[in-house]
Design a protein around this motif. Sequence first.
Motif, mmCIF file in Angstrom:
data_model
loop_
_atom_site.group_PDB
_atom_site.id
_atom_site.type_symbol
_atom_site.label_atom_id
_atom_site.label_comp_id
_atom_site.label_asym_id
_atom_site.label_seq_id
_atom_site.Cartn_x
_atom_site.Cartn_y
_atom_site.Cartn_z
ATOM 1 N N VAL A 1 0.857 -1.182 0.000
ATOM 2 C CA VAL A 1 0.000 0.000 0.000
ATOM 3 C C VAL A 1 0.893 1.232 0.000
ATOM 4 C CG1 VAL A 1 -1.763 1.287 1.258
ATOM 5 C CG2 VAL A 1 -1.805 -1.228 1.276
ATOM 6 N N VAL B 1 -3.115 0.493 -3.901
ATOM 7 C CA VAL B 1 -2.987 -0.829 -3.293
ATOM 8 C C VAL B 1 -2.678 -1.846 -4.377
ATOM 9 C CG1 VAL B 1 -4.123 -2.614 -1.918
ATOM 10 C CG2 VAL B 1 -4.679 -0.203 -1.512
ATOM 11 N N ARG C 1 0.158 -6.466 9.678
ATOM 12 C CA ARG C 1 0.450 -5.383 8.735
ATOM 13 C C ARG C 1 1.658 -4.614 9.259
ATOM 14 N NH1 ARG C 1 -2.578 -8.065 6.361
ATOM 15 N NH2 ARG C 1 -4.590 -7.564 5.391
ATOM 16 N N ILE D 1 2.759 -1.234 4.420
ATOM 17 C CA ILE D 1 2.030 0.023 4.312
ATOM 18 C C ILE D 1 3.043 1.162 4.244
ATOM 19 C CG2 ILE D 1 0.190 1.449 5.267
ATOM 20 C CD1 ILE D 1 -0.598 -1.512 4.711
ATOM 21 N N ARG E 1 -6.225 2.654 10.251
ATOM 22 C CA ARG E 1 -6.943 2.211 9.054
ATOM 23 C C ARG E 1 -6.600 0.778 8.666
ATOM 24 N NH1 ARG E 1 -6.570 4.929 2.960
ATOM 25 N NH2 ARG E 1 -7.781 3.306 1.903
ATOM 26 N N TRP E 2 -5.304 0.443 8.714
ATOM 27 C CA TRP E 2 -4.864 -0.869 8.250
ATOM 28 C C TRP E 2 -4.595 -1.857 9.383
ATOM 29 C CZ3 TRP E 2 -5.319 -2.371 3.372
ATOM 30 C CH2 TRP E 2 -5.445 -1.379 2.381
#
Length: 540
Positions: free
Chosen positions: A38, A43, A220, A246, A264-265
Motif C-alpha cells: 500500500v 494498493v 500489517r 504500508i 486504518r490498516w
Amino acid sequence: MSAFDFDPDFGPSSVKVANLAHFVTRAARRQRDKPAFVFGEAVWTWSEFETRIDAMAQALRDRFDIAKGDRVLVQSQNCNQMFESMFACFRLGAVWVPTNFRQTPDEVAYLAEASGAKGMICGAEFPDHVAACLALATPPQFVISIGGSDFGEEYDDLVSAHLGARVPDAPVERDHPCWFFFTSGTTGRPKAAVLTHGQMSYVVTNHLCDLMPGLTEHDRSIVVAPLSHGAGVHQLTQVAAGVATILPGSPNFDVAEVWRLVERWRVSTMFTVPTIVKRLIEHPAVDEFDRSSMRYIIYAGAPMYREDQKRALVKLGPVLVQYYGLGEVTGNITCLPAHAHTLGDTPAARPGTCGYERTGMEVSIQADDGTILAPGETGEICVIGPGVFAGYYRNPEANAKAFRNGWFRTGDLGHLDEEGYLFITGRASDMYISGGSNIYPREIEEKILLHPGLSEVAVLGIPDPQWGEVGIAVCVAKPGANVSEDEIAALLAAKVSRYKIPKQIFFLEEMPKSAYGKITKKLVRETLEARGLLRLSEEA
C-alpha cells in the motif's frame, strides 16, 4: 561463468539456497488477491506485486542485459518501485545497491563507482545525481527513471511493456551476493558490505524468531524509515511472512499520517529509530487514533534515552523491541524483547542494556590482542554467526582489519554481565550516531579544511535529546584569517548531506594536543568542558 567472476574476493559455495525473491512467490501463491503493498491510496495485491516484479526483472534482463552478479544502483525515496526493484534484482541473481537518498550527487557517484554499478534506477527528482554518475570514467550503462524525466526510460512504462512476463528465480548459492549495504569505517569512506542470499535467509528467519515471534499474514507493517537500510531488511522479513507493507504517501515524515494508517490498516509492526519513537509518542495524534493493533515497535540504530524509553512504554504499552547490530551483521547481534523492557530502574531491569545474543549468534568482549575478556570487563564487541556478512567488496585491507581469528570486530566498546546481557559503553572509533545515521568525523573534517582560512579542525558528537547525538566542529584559523561560522556552514552545505553538518561551530586559538603532538577528541572535549562551551551546547 561463475557468478563470482566479477570479484575474486568471493568464491561460490557448494550449498544451493532459495533465491530471496521466492519469498514473494510463496506469499502470492497463498494470498493472490490480498493486499501486499500500500502506497498512499494505491494498493497492489500479492499477485499484482509479483507480476510487476517479473516485468521489471524481464526489462532489466532483456533490455539492459542485467545478469547474475551485475550491480544495480538505486537512488530513490521510499516508493513501491524502489521496493519492487529489490526483488527484481534478487530474481535475476543481480545485486541491489540502494543509496541513502539524502546523499549528495558526488557521494552517490562514489557509490556507483565503488560498486561497479552496471545500471541505475533513480527518482525523477534527482537529475543532478544522475549527471554526477554519468560523468564517471566508467558510468552506468543505463538509467531508469522513477517518474517522468529527461534522463532515462520511465520505470512504470517498462513495467507496462513487460507485463505478463514470468521470470524464474536465478539459481543461487549460500554465499552469492544479493545486496551491497554501504557502510563506513573510521576514514568515513563508504564501503560495500556484501550481503548474501544465504546470510539474509538466516537474518529473516532470525528476525521472525527473535524480534517478531508469531508474525502471520494477518499482520500489517508500516514503513517509517528509508528502505535502503534497516527498514528494507525489516520489510524483507514482512514479505517472507506474507505481511502487507504500508507505505505513507507523504514525502516527509508525518506523525499524524502514520497513526492514521495504523488505525486504518490495523498495523501491528514497525521498524524505526529512537528519535522517531520519541516523535511518535510526543505528537498529539498518538491519542487521536486507535493503535491497539500494534504488537511490535522495533527500534535500533542508536541507544534510547532511558526516560524516553519509559515514556514510550507508558504511552504504547509492552510493544518495544530493541536490537543492536551493524550493517555488516544486518542488525543481527543482540535483542532486548518486549518482555525485557520494564519501567523500573532496579538492577534486574538492567537499564542501559541492548539485550542478549540473537539466536545462532555469539558475542565476545575482546582485548586489543584478541583475548576474550571476562564478564564486567570492557573491550571491543566482537561477533560470529550466520548473520555476519561475507566481507567488504574489493577491499582486502578493510577485511583484514574487520576480522580477527574469525570474529567480526564491530569497533564498539562494551561489556557483558554474568547473564550475557550486553552494555555498550563507547566506540572504538570517533563515529557518532545522529537520528539513526552513522556520521564519521574525518569525512567532515576533510571538507571543512578545504576552507583556506583554517589550519586545524576536530569534529565530535555530543548528546542531544532529539537526535541522540549531534556534531560540533572545533576550528583553529590561520594567523590573520577571519573565518565565520556562516562561511563554514555554506562550505559544507555544498559538499556533504545536510544531516552531517555540525550543529555548532567553535573557534579556539590553538588545538589541544597530546604529548605526541596529535589532536585527540578526548582533549578537545575536555577543553570545551573546561570553558563551559560543551555544557552549554548540550543544553541548547
